[in-house]
Design an enzyme around this catalytic site. Structure first.
Site, PDB file in Angstrom:
ATOM      1  N   GLU A 163       0.791  -1.228   0.000  1.00  0.00           N
ATOM      2  CA  GLU A 163       0.000   0.000   0.000  1.00  0.00           C
ATOM      3  C   GLU A 163       0.828   1.285   0.000  1.00  0.00           C
ATOM      4  OE1 GLU A 163      -2.863  -0.063   3.172  1.00  0.00           O
ATOM      5  OE2 GLU A 163      -3.895  -1.809   2.369  1.00  0.00           O
ATOM      6  N   GLU A 346      -5.282  -8.620   0.845  1.00  0.00           N
ATOM      7  CA  GLU A 346      -5.969  -8.250   2.083  1.00  0.00           C
ATOM      8  C   GLU A 346      -7.399  -7.844   1.771  1.00  0.00           C
ATOM      9  OE1 GLU A 346      -4.330  -5.057   4.509  1.00  0.00           O
ATOM     10  OE2 GLU A 346      -2.303  -5.799   4.189  1.00  0.00           O
TER      11      GLU A 346
HETATM   12  C1  FCB Z   1      -4.369  -2.100   5.623  1.00  0.00           C
HETATM   13  C2  FCB Z   1      -2.995  -2.461   6.104  1.00  0.00           C
HETATM   14  C3  FCB Z   1      -2.976  -3.562   7.140  1.00  0.00           C
HETATM   15  C4  FCB Z   1      -4.117  -3.440   8.119  1.00  0.00           C
HETATM   16  C5  FCB Z   1      -5.424  -3.249   7.393  1.00  0.00           C
HETATM   17  C6  FCB Z   1      -6.620  -3.163   8.305  1.00  0.00           C
HETATM   18  O1  FCB Z   1      -4.368  -0.814   5.142  1.00  0.00           O
HETATM   19  O2  FCB Z   1      -2.197  -2.882   5.027  1.00  0.00           O
HETATM   20  O3  FCB Z   1      -1.722  -3.539   7.767  1.00  0.00           O
HETATM   21  O4  FCB Z   1      -3.868  -2.453   9.028  1.00  0.00           O
HETATM   22  O5  FCB Z   1      -5.359  -2.107   6.599  1.00  0.00           O
END
Ligand code: FCB
Length: 440
Positions: A163, A346
């Site tokens: 990110e 994620e």
């Molecule tokens: C993302 C992050 C991860 C976690 C999630 C909830 O932005 O990559 O580390 O904090 O959010």
């Protein structure tokens, strides 16, 4: 609903959020140590000093991954553990930890997916300007080579950055994450140097003869204008530029978006871009990771800018639940940007979980969340999107950055005072999904 054979069901974490042992075995401080120890920066003054104590408890944690049945585990390597000063001497004890972890996964038949940068920049580099300093990109490539030298024979998936949007914008514009700055010029400079760091790291891995697949993970949002009014459409264009295209375009088209210079003209002329940078940033990859959390509904703010329309049903972090946004993003990346294999590295839901009187952690909302997102992923696959894996955030509750331990994302509950791990209802549900390779 069945997924293709070989589809990878995983789980994800990041070093600073779970490891603890912040000052052990030669680890140097990172910007998150500094930031979390800054009064007022993190909810209730929580820090990652101990976190889930995973640095000591990793064998038992890996056993839980076995219990869950995942095929792969995404973890990050802490730069300050391996190169405590950010540049210069390597700390063998730091590498040893990730060596043990990698072997521990392989012994259990779990595929390691390594993220090289999940936000824990060595403080020594921040002291020299951090991501505003071009040299940081070169230091990152050196660090990537060091980790690859040690683990490259066993790691089949490498992600350079996690990110870059959050590193740059949440850390340098919104001030909510380390290093806690609020400066737009620094932010745009940081975007470029992060992307350059990615490009240089890809080159370093290739030069090192990497046999695993190399990629990057971006958090992408699906952006919807409030109406067809040209001002609202323009608001959506700006948000899409800021959150998505500033990363996708340089990575996959080798250029910043056509509207970027005008949008940021009040703070920079992009003079930080040097000859050859964009070619490096757009170096061919083997796969692309997508983190999906947010769908944004935006309207014009009346002053040429934009504002978000709050979701009708906000979660505990104030965002909505929109599984269809994941499908929109997967389609868009596949159609407009790249034919590369894609993986959801994620997605997840924050809740205030607690054990009930019977000890059960009944996170039915999280089950519904994952059910919706897995269905959206499956539908994208059926439309032809080359998706090869899905990694829920997160394996276990952990240090959620500025929210500290105040919200929980895990499928395993962590009782911090005792460090006991307890499977939530979602862990049992997810284990069933993995076993069935789909949802019944
Ligand atoms: C993302 C992050 C991860 C976690 C999630 C909830 O932005 O990559 O580390 O904090 O959010």
């Amino acid at each position: 609903m069945r997924f293709p054979d070989g589809f990878i069901w995983g789980a994800a974490t990041a070093a600073y959020q779970i490891e603890g042992a912040a000052a052990e075995d030669g680890r140097g401080p990172s910007i998150w140590d500094t930031f979390s120890h800054t009064p007022g920066a993190v909810l209730r003054g929580d820090t990652g000093d101990v976190a889930c104590d995973h640095y000591h408890r990793w064998p038992a944690d890996l056993d839980l991954l076995t219990e869950l049945g995942v095929g792969a585990y995404r973890f990050s390597v802490a730069w300050p553990r391996v190169v405590p000063g950010g540049a210069g001497p390597v700390n063998p004890a730091g590498l040893d930890f990730y060596d043990r972890l990698t072997d521990g996964l392989l012994e259990r038949g779990i595929t390691p997916m390594v993220t090289l940068y999940h936000w824990d920049l060595p403080q020594a580099l921040q002291d020299r300007g951090g991501w505003a300093n071009r040299d940081t990109a070169a230091h990152f490539a050196d660090f990537a080579a060091v980790v690859h030298d040690r683990l490259g024979d066993r790691v089949p998936y490498w992600l350079t950055l996690n990110e870059p949007y959050c590193s740059a914008v949440v850390g340098h514009l919104e001030g909510r994450h380390a290093p806690g700055l609020r400066d737009e010029r620094t932010t745009v400079t940081a975007v470029h140097h992060l992307l350059l760091a990615h490009g240089l790291a890809v080159a370093a891995l290739r030069a090192g003869g990497v046999t695993g697949a190399v990629g990057i993970t971006c958090n992408l949002t699906s952006v919807h204008p409030a109406s067809d009014d040209p001002a609202d459409l323009d608001a959506a264009r700006q948000v899409d530029l800021h959150e998505n295209r500033m990363y996708l375009d340089p990575l996959f088209r080798g250029a910043y978006p056509a509207d970027a210079e005008a949008h940021y003209a009040h703070v920079t002329d992009f003079g930080f871009v040097r000859d050859g940078d964009l070619e490096r940033i757009a170096a061919p990859l083997d796969f692309f990771g997508i983190n999906y959390y947010e769908r944004h509904h935006v309207r014009a703010d009346g002053g040429g800018g934009w504002q978000r329309i709050p979701p009708a049903h906000p979660t505990v972090t104030g965002i909505g639940v929109h599984p269809e946004g994941l499908g929109e993003i997967l389609d868009r990346v596949a159609k407009e940007y790249t034919p590369l294999p894609l993986v959801v590295t994620e997605t997840g839901l924050a809740l205030h979980d607690y054990p009930g009187p019977d000890g059960e952690i009944a996170d039915d909302e999280r089950i519904a969340f994952f059910d919706g997102h897995i269905r959206a992923a499956h539908a994208a696959l059926e439309r032809g999107v080359p998706l090869f894996g899905f990694f829920p955030w997160s394996f276990m509750d952990n240090f959620e950055w500025a929210s500290g331990y105040g919200v929980r994302y895990g499928v395993y509950y962590v009782d911090y005072p005792t460090q006991r791990r307890i499977p939530k209802r979602s862990a049992r549900w997810y284990a069933g999904v993995i076993k069935a390779n789909g949802i019944d």
